[in-house]
Write an enzyme that holds these catalytic residues in place. Structure first.
Site, PDB file in Angstrom:
ATOM      1  N   ASP A 212       0.836  -1.201   0.000  1.00 50.65           N
ATOM      2  CA  ASP A 212       0.000   0.000   0.000  1.00 50.65           C
ATOM      3  C   ASP A 212       0.867   1.246   0.000  1.00 50.65           C
ATOM      4  O   ASP A 212       1.555   1.543   0.977  1.00 50.65           O
ATOM      5  CB  ASP A 212      -0.915   0.008   1.228  1.00 50.65           C
ATOM      6  CG  ASP A 212      -1.954   1.116   1.164  1.00 50.65           C
ATOM      7  OD1 ASP A 212      -2.030   1.799   0.134  1.00 50.65           O
ATOM      8  OD2 ASP A 212      -2.697   1.286   2.137  1.00 50.65           O
TER       9      ASP A 212
ATOM     10  N   ASP B 144      -1.520   6.282  -6.830  1.00 49.35           N
ATOM     11  CA  ASP B 144      -1.858   5.272  -5.826  1.00 49.35           C
ATOM     12  C   ASP B 144      -1.956   3.898  -6.473  1.00 49.35           C
ATOM     13  O   ASP B 144      -2.793   3.675  -7.350  1.00 49.35           O
ATOM     14  CB  ASP B 144      -3.193   5.656  -5.164  1.00 49.35           C
ATOM     15  CG  ASP B 144      -3.629   4.646  -4.118  1.00 49.35           C
ATOM     16  OD1 ASP B 144      -2.760   4.143  -3.390  1.00 49.35           O
ATOM     17  OD2 ASP B 144      -4.833   4.359  -4.035  1.00 49.35           O
TER      18      ASP B 144
END
Length: 443
Positions: free
Chosen positions: A108, A318
């Site tokens: 992440d 992201d």
């Protein structure tokens, strides 16, 4: 005195409702790793894979927007939101403890903490391997409340001089437990490295879904992320095509380079990261505009900028969001440009559909269709996307050809669908993101 288990139980209701301490790292630390898509080898059809990815993206973006809407400096609430751990897209393997036991965890780029589910587990979610048991590791050490790593938490707690953490990732995933140091092993084959003294969360109380993983590896910009703890401030990934069975690749430290990865002789391009004081862990970029079919769209650059007053807006890159979400004025301009340049009927999609710029497909017999080029402009770089990185056939629209982007009510997010078959380098030392086309399936 109540036990630690009893103390953690006090955290149970909110869980259900919703850099220090680094290793003594050397400059040349590095490794190569394989990234496996969270839905790989699960037997899903292409339609199911796309539907699941869009659903995860929608949930993740909603959480990012709720985080951006917080009052500035509200660190406690920020610790209770962050991003959805269960909504990442890629898993990496990590070894924990001595002797080493291997687990998969979500990579992440939007958060910092490294954590895994631990025994004894008061509340845990399903995972494919047994929980990590610190009692069976010779190198596990819990951290004290005054340790630098404990002080680096958003909202540290203390129980009998032991540091206790709690992270809330939106509405569907949460973790709480003991902050500790442990030996971690990363990498494949000849690049495998074992690194002592990595600070991580040993989660005894966890809720949500971990997408066939056992925890999370934070690659954000904060002091508890793997990037910060190892002191090798660069990593890159090369994501294979969305529906490809070939795994993607991660390069860390000395192996994170864009040399010899360019199959098309296009130059490496770079753009600086932008720091958002309200969300310092995330990777913001200075996006300046968008071109469709060779025409620069009339979008005010302020649409992509961070709001200096409250930290909302801005543009994030992201890896955990599948498709790109554009701030509403930008998306409306892109949608209008595609509708005017593509000579196919625009479909009326349902309100439940994430993708809503969709065209009748396939085209009528003997009708030639030209699809416009799409370029994302950044400070110092122009990211020209291949057709397969921004157009897809969505079975949920009756097989329409859709733009792989959606509208956002606050800020823009460059998702992983747009990264596929590019080698993307995060260089924190020089505060640059660089990219170049690459044959990711061959790397």
């Amino acid at each position: 005195m109540p036990s630690l288990a009893a103390f953690l139980v006090l955290l149970l209701p909110p869980l259900l409702l919703s850099a220090a301490g680094a290793a003594e790292a050397e400059e040349l630390i590095g490794f190569k790793a394989t990234l496996r898509h969270v839905d790989a080898d699960a037997g899903y059809t292409e339609e199911q894979l796309l539907s699941r990815a869009l659903r995860r993206s929608s949930a993740r973006v909603a959480t990012l927007q709720s985080l951006a809407a917080l009052a500035p400096g509200d660190a406690i609430t920020a610790a209770r939101i962050l991003v959805l751990a269960s909504d990442g897209e890629y898993l990496m393997e990590m070894g924990i403890g001595t002797p080493t036991r291997y687990y998969s965890a979500i990579l992440d780029t939007g958060s910092d903490l490294i954590w895994t589910q631990c025994a004894p587990c008061l509340l845990c979610v399903d995972q494919p391997t047994p929980y990590f048991d610190p009692a069976r590791s010779a190198t596990y050490r819990s951290l004290g409340c005054a340790s630098p790593a404990c002080n680096a938490l958003y909202y540290p707690l203390c129980y009998q001089k032991v540091c206790v953490y709690q992270y809330f990732y939106g509405d569907s995933a949460s973790t709480a437990g003991v902050l500790a140091n442990e030996t971690f092993t990363f990498g494949t084959n000849e690049t495998r490295v074992s690194l002592p003294g990595i600070s991580f969360g040993c989660g005894n109380l966890n809720a949500g879904s971990l997408a066939n993983g056992s925890g999370m590896v934070g690659f954000g910009r904060g002091s508890l992320s793997l990037v910060s703890q190892l002191g090798s401030p660069r990593f890159s990934y090369c994501l294979t095509s969305f529906l490809s069975p070939v795994p993607s690749r991660l390069y860390f430290g000395v192996y994170a380079t864009l040399n010899s990865t360019n199959a098309s002789s296009e130059p490496v391009q770079s753009t600086p990261f932008v720091v958002n004081p309200a969300l310092p862990t995330m990777y913001f970029l200075n996006m300046t505009g968008i071109s469709v079919g060779g025409y620069l769209l009339p979008i005010d650059p302020a649409v992509f900028a961070i709001n200096d007053t409250d930290g909302t807006g801005g543009t994030i890159i992201d890896s955990g969001t599948t498709i790109t979400y554009l701030a509403e004025p930008a998306y409306d301009a892109v949608r209008a440009a595609f509708a005017s340049q593509i000579t196919l009927p625009l479909l009326n999609v349902t309100d439940a559909s994430v993708l809503d710029t969709c065209f009748q497909w396939p085209p009528p017999p003997r009708q030639s269709v030209t699809l416009p080029q799409l370029v994302l402009h950044f400070d110092g770089a122009d990211w020209e996307l291949p057709l397969q990185n921004y157009m897809l056939v969505d079975p949920s629209t009756g097989g329409g050809l859709c733009l792989a982007m959606a509208s956002s009510s606050d800020g823009s997010i460059i998702g992983s669908y747009q990264h596929q078959n590019f080698n993307v380098l995060y260089d924190l030392e020089n505060s640059l993101m660089s990219f170049v086309p690459a044959p990711c399936h061959l790397m």
